[in-house]
Scaffold this motif. Sequence first.
Motif, short mmCIF file in Angstrom:
data_model
loop_
_atom_site.label_atom_id
_atom_site.label_comp_id
_atom_site.label_asym_id
_atom_site.label_seq_id
_atom_site.Cartn_x
_atom_site.Cartn_y
_atom_site.Cartn_z
N ARG A 42 0.81 -1.06 -0.17
CA ARG A 42 0.02 -0.01 -0.04
C ARG A 42 1.01 1.13 0.07
O ARG A 42 1.61 1.38 0.87
CB ARG A 42 -1.06 -0.04 1.16
N ILE A 43 0.74 2.15 -1.16
CA ILE A 43 1.70 3.18 -1.10
C ILE A 43 0.89 4.51 -1.03
O ILE A 43 -0.06 4.64 -1.58
CB ILE A 43 2.19 2.93 -2.62
N TRP A 44 1.61 5.36 -0.30
CA TRP A 44 1.01 6.62 -0.11
C TRP A 44 2.28 7.79 -0.58
O TRP A 44 3.40 7.66 -0.16
CB TRP A 44 0.74 6.82 1.56
N ILE A 45 1.61 8.59 -1.18
CA ILE A 45 2.47 9.86 -1.52
C ILE A 45 1.94 11.16 -1.03
O ILE A 45 0.74 11.52 -0.84
CB ILE A 45 2.49 10.10 -2.93
N PHE A 46 2.79 11.87 -0.19
CA PHE A 46 2.69 13.03 0.12
C PHE A 46 3.22 14.36 -0.60
O PHE A 46 4.33 14.24 -0.91
CB PHE A 46 2.85 13.54 1.79
N ALA A 47 2.48 15.19 -0.91
CA ALA A 47 2.79 16.53 -1.68
C ALA A 47 2.60 17.68 -1.12
O ALA A 47 1.71 18.03 -0.22
CB ALA A 47 2.11 16.39 -3.01
N GLU A 48 3.28 18.69 -1.79
CA GLU A 48 2.80 20.11 -1.35
C GLU A 48 2.90 20.98 -2.65
O GLU A 48 3.23 20.55 -3.72
CB GLU A 48 4.24 20.75 -0.78
#
Length: 436
Positions: A42-48
């Motif tokens: 399960r892959i999570w990406i956090f961005a700004e």
Amino acid sequence: MNGEWIVGAAKVDITPPQPIPLAGFAHRSEVYEGVAQRLYARIWIFAEPSVQGIAEAKAILIQADLIWWGSDQIRPLLDKIVSRWGIKEEAVIFHASHTHGGPQTSSRFVPMLGLADSAYLAWLEGQVLSGIGEAHASMEPVMVEMGKGSCPLGIHRRKRMDGRMNMAPNPEGAADPEVTVIRMTATDGRIKGIWFHYTCHPTTTGDNWVTSEYPGAAMERLERQLGGQVIATFLQGYCGDIRPALIKDGQFFRGNDEDVKRLGRQLADEVIRVLDAPMQQLESASIQASAEQVELAFVNYLSSEQLAKDRTADGAAAQRSELFQSDPSRNEQPAKLQLNYLQLAKELVLVGANAEMVVEYGLYLKQEINPHILPLGYTNGMIGYVPTAEQIAEGGYEGGESAVYFGLPGAFTPAIEGQIKTAFKSLNRLPAAAQD
């Protein structure tokens, strides 16, 4: 960032396509018999948002139904991710639930812990990279909330009996029953996903079947219960000396798939209870990531005479001797503990370690350093068990006996506890926003 979170997520199947050996128990030497539960990453990406308003990825969490991510497998994967997506290396977190019902991912340990399959590892890498691409495509603004609960699933597993330290239930020993739940909700009211953090070995069963263990049973139950395209993700704490409380006549016993499902249901029910109660909304902050390496010295290194003697013996000692013969540096260098610090919000900080950290270090992080930290064991590689100074003096499996299985010379020096705690303090000072 004006309180805005931008998150992408994906879930990819990583169940071995062909029967291969499983990792974690010496009594299993054949390929697996069947699949009780499929394995997933399960892959999570956090961005700004950038100046142009485009979401720019800043951090990745890859959680997988694996025993660990092999240190010898992480490097090529990290290089590809950094090159392809431009994310800083220290902001990439490879995290494993520590299920003992999945494949071996490292060639650095004795074969008794399971043999790595090169074809599977190459396929796994492709699945992960594909999943990161899917997660990027799903990025969107979300609201993030946090709640806390408690679950008595785990119990301390070190107990002095008959003059020595044994692996036995010890209700008086340290444990961490806290369940931390994170909910991510899209602007249209749809739950994008949840995280839930807990601290306990997934060693419910020792059967030779593929299983994501109680964490996987909990994740799948939550995904069914919440519906839609919700991705539920389990985060494993520092559970080195915590085990499921399956006890009969004062001793641990191994259960079966029914026990796996029962414990998963117990944890999932507590997560649902937390989700149904008022939760605290978290404001986003500038994503901060850093890493620190601590060199852990050993009390003694193995003499050439001892290695020669071990080579003629049976079992793990002989297998370790072969590892040392092919790589003499194992008997000359300290182990390298890698600590990764990832701050996603003032109230949400991850501290990963490439080791089987005992719960006492997790409690220290949460109680003495920063109450907003979620300790993550089995992260960005694996070196073996990391005990406290007291446990080293006491001996037992975590205190030093496990070293043979991980291809280590022996017990660490008691000084490592002070070194690790100093590193924890140093990491937590870096991003000022993490302070109260």
